[in-house]
Design a protein around this motif. Structure first.
Motif, PDB file in Angstrom:
ATOM      1  N   THR A 127      18.061 -25.173  33.060  1.00  0.00           N
ATOM      2  CA  THR A 127      19.242 -24.827  33.358  1.00  0.00           C
ATOM      3  C   THR A 127      20.240 -24.691  32.551  1.00  0.00           C
ATOM      4  N   TYR A 128      20.362 -25.499  31.299  1.00  0.00           N
ATOM      5  CA  TYR A 128      21.466 -25.279  30.592  1.00  0.00           C
ATOM      6  C   TYR A 128      20.926 -24.482  28.996  1.00  0.00           C
ATOM      7  N   ALA A 188      19.973 -19.810  37.419  1.00  0.00           N
ATOM      8  CA  ALA A 188      18.947 -20.892  37.676  1.00  0.00           C
ATOM      9  C   ALA A 188      18.582 -20.727  39.115  1.00  0.00           C
ATOM     10  N   THR A 195      24.235 -35.660  28.921  1.00  0.00           N
ATOM     11  CA  THR A 195      23.385 -36.591  29.606  1.00  0.00           C
ATOM     12  C   THR A 195      22.377 -37.102  28.730  1.00  0.00           C
ATOM     13  N   THR A 247       8.627 -38.210  32.045  1.00  0.00           N
ATOM     14  CA  THR A 247       9.488 -37.134  31.565  1.00  0.00           C
ATOM     15  C   THR A 247      10.761 -37.081  32.525  1.00  0.00           C
ATOM     16  N   ALA A 248      11.946 -36.479  32.191  1.00  0.00           N
ATOM     17  CA  ALA A 248      13.139 -36.432  32.760  1.00  0.00           C
ATOM     18  C   ALA A 248      13.420 -34.946  32.898  1.00  0.00           C
ATOM     19  N   SER A 249      14.100 -34.448  34.107  1.00  0.00           N
ATOM     20  CA  SER A 249      14.354 -33.114  34.067  1.00  0.00           C
ATOM     21  C   SER A 249      15.640 -33.133  35.185  1.00  0.00           C
ATOM     22  N   ASN A 250      16.151 -31.924  35.718  1.00  0.00           N
ATOM     23  CA  ASN A 250      16.867 -31.650  36.666  1.00  0.00           C
ATOM     24  C   ASN A 250      18.389 -31.679  36.103  1.00  0.00           C
ATOM     25  N   ASP A 251      18.637 -30.284  35.637  1.00  0.00           N
ATOM     26  CA  ASP A 251      19.965 -30.127  35.232  1.00  0.00           C
ATOM     27  C   ASP A 251      20.531 -30.917  34.149  1.00  0.00           C
ATOM     28  N   LEU A 252      19.633 -31.169  33.013  1.00  0.00           N
ATOM     29  CA  LEU A 252      19.983 -32.040  32.004  1.00  0.00           C
ATOM     30  C   LEU A 252      20.645 -31.295  30.893  1.00  0.00           C
ATOM     31  N   ASN A 253      21.579 -31.790  30.081  1.00  0.00           N
ATOM     32  CA  ASN A 253      22.485 -31.148  29.255  1.00  0.00           C
ATOM     33  C   ASN A 253      22.576 -32.011  28.101  1.00  0.00           C
TER      34      ASN A 253
END
Length: 119
Positions: A31-32, A43, A13, A4-10
């Motif tokens: 966040t987005y 956030a 990205t 799982t990937a996260s952290n300010d993904l838009n």
């Protein structure tokens, strides 16, 4: 193993990761997510209570989810709301929901409330 990937993904990205042939199974996007002005949620963890709504268009499809402070007026069907683009902060658009649904239900009020809702 599930990745799982996260952290300010838009969107950009995730598109770049797709083009690189990633092996990510799930993306955590927070966040987005689309937020509306003046009902903007920044956030982070705040002690203020928030309420979340889903706004629907004429055809019955969801247009946007918004979070507002509990002290702010709730969005209403037929009322125009100025929204930000989810990825390009300089873009704005008005949304006029035909139906408004509250998504979160507070079960333990206080500074460490637990909310259960559908996202």
């Amino acid at each position: 193993m599930i990745i799982t990937a996260s952290n300010d993904l838009n969107e950009e990205t995730i598109d770049a990761l797709n083009k690189q042939g990633h092996e990510v199974d799930a993306f955590g996007i927070g966040t987005y997510l689309v937020t509306c002005i003046p009902r903007l949620l920044l956030a982070g963890i705040h002690s203020m209570q928030k309420t979340m709504f889903r706004l629907y268009g004429k055809e019955g499809y969801p247009l946007v989810d918004i979070m507002i402070r509990e002290s702010e007026p709730s969005p209403k069907a037929g009322e125009r709301i100025l929204c930000r683009h989810p990825f390009l902060e300089s873009k704005r658009a008005y949304v006029v929901p035909q139906h408004v649904e509250e998504l979160l239900q507070c079960y333990w009020p206080g500074t460490s409330s637990m909310f259960i809702g559908s996202f």
